[in-house]
Design a protein around this motif. Structure first.
Motif, short mmCIF file in Angstrom:
data_model
loop_
_atom_site.label_atom_id
_atom_site.label_comp_id
_atom_site.label_asym_id
_atom_site.label_seq_id
_atom_site.Cartn_x
_atom_site.Cartn_y
_atom_site.Cartn_z
N SER A 72 0.83 -1.20 0.00
CA SER A 72 0.00 0.00 0.00
C SER A 72 0.87 1.26 0.00
N GLY A 73 2.03 1.20 0.67
CA GLY A 73 2.94 2.34 0.64
C GLY A 73 3.47 2.60 -0.76
N ASN A 74 3.78 1.52 -1.48
CA ASN A 74 4.22 1.68 -2.87
C ASN A 74 3.11 2.26 -3.73
N PHE A 75 1.88 1.81 -3.50
CA PHE A 75 0.74 2.33 -4.25
C PHE A 75 0.56 3.82 -4.00
N LEU A 76 0.65 4.23 -2.74
CA LEU A 76 0.52 5.65 -2.41
C LEU A 76 1.67 6.47 -3.00
N GLU A 77 2.85 5.89 -2.99
CA GLU A 77 4.01 6.60 -3.56
C GLU A 77 3.82 6.83 -5.06
N ARG A 78 3.32 5.83 -5.77
CA ARG A 78 3.07 5.99 -7.21
C ARG A 78 1.98 7.02 -7.46
N SER A 79 0.95 7.02 -6.60
CA SER A 79 -0.13 7.99 -6.76
C SER A 79 0.38 9.41 -6.54
#
Length: 116
Positions: A72-79
């Protein structure tokens, strides 16, 4: 005189077979306490095994949670990277459209309330 009377009733009295009553009683108490101790040790052993199994299960669950948080941290970083890219773009027409939309909505509300 008292000593003479209690001499046969002391801790080292022998029965008619030549055995020691006190030592037999102590031996029986020791056997009983040994069996109680064995039961307690078995209970503690099973308890520690159960605790070890529970710790393993909890550690695996924590590892799974860690992986999920990392994803989820990677997803937020990409967003966030996408938002930064959109913000740096030179096309700021969306602000003009937003302003015009708000103006039209307020104008319609004013007209609706004025000529009610």
């Amino acid at each position: 005189m008292r000593r003479a009377q209690n001499a046969n009733a002391g801790p080292y009295t022998y029965n008619s077979y030549g055995g020691n009553n006190e030592s037999q009683r102590l031996s029986e108490e020791n056997e009983e306490m040994t069996s109680q101790l064995k039961h307690k040790v078995k209970a503690l052993k099973s308890l520690t095994i159960d605790i070890g199994n529970e710790v393993k299960n909890q550690n695996s669950m924590l590892n799974d949670m860690d992986d999920d948080f990392h994803k989820s941290g990677n997803f937020l970083e990409r967003s966030m990277k996408r938002l930064v890219i959109m913000g740096k773009g030179s096309h700021n027409y969306h602000l003009i459209f937003l302003f015009c939309f708000c103006f039209v909505v307020f104008l319609l509300l004013w007209v609706a309330l004025k000529f009610r």
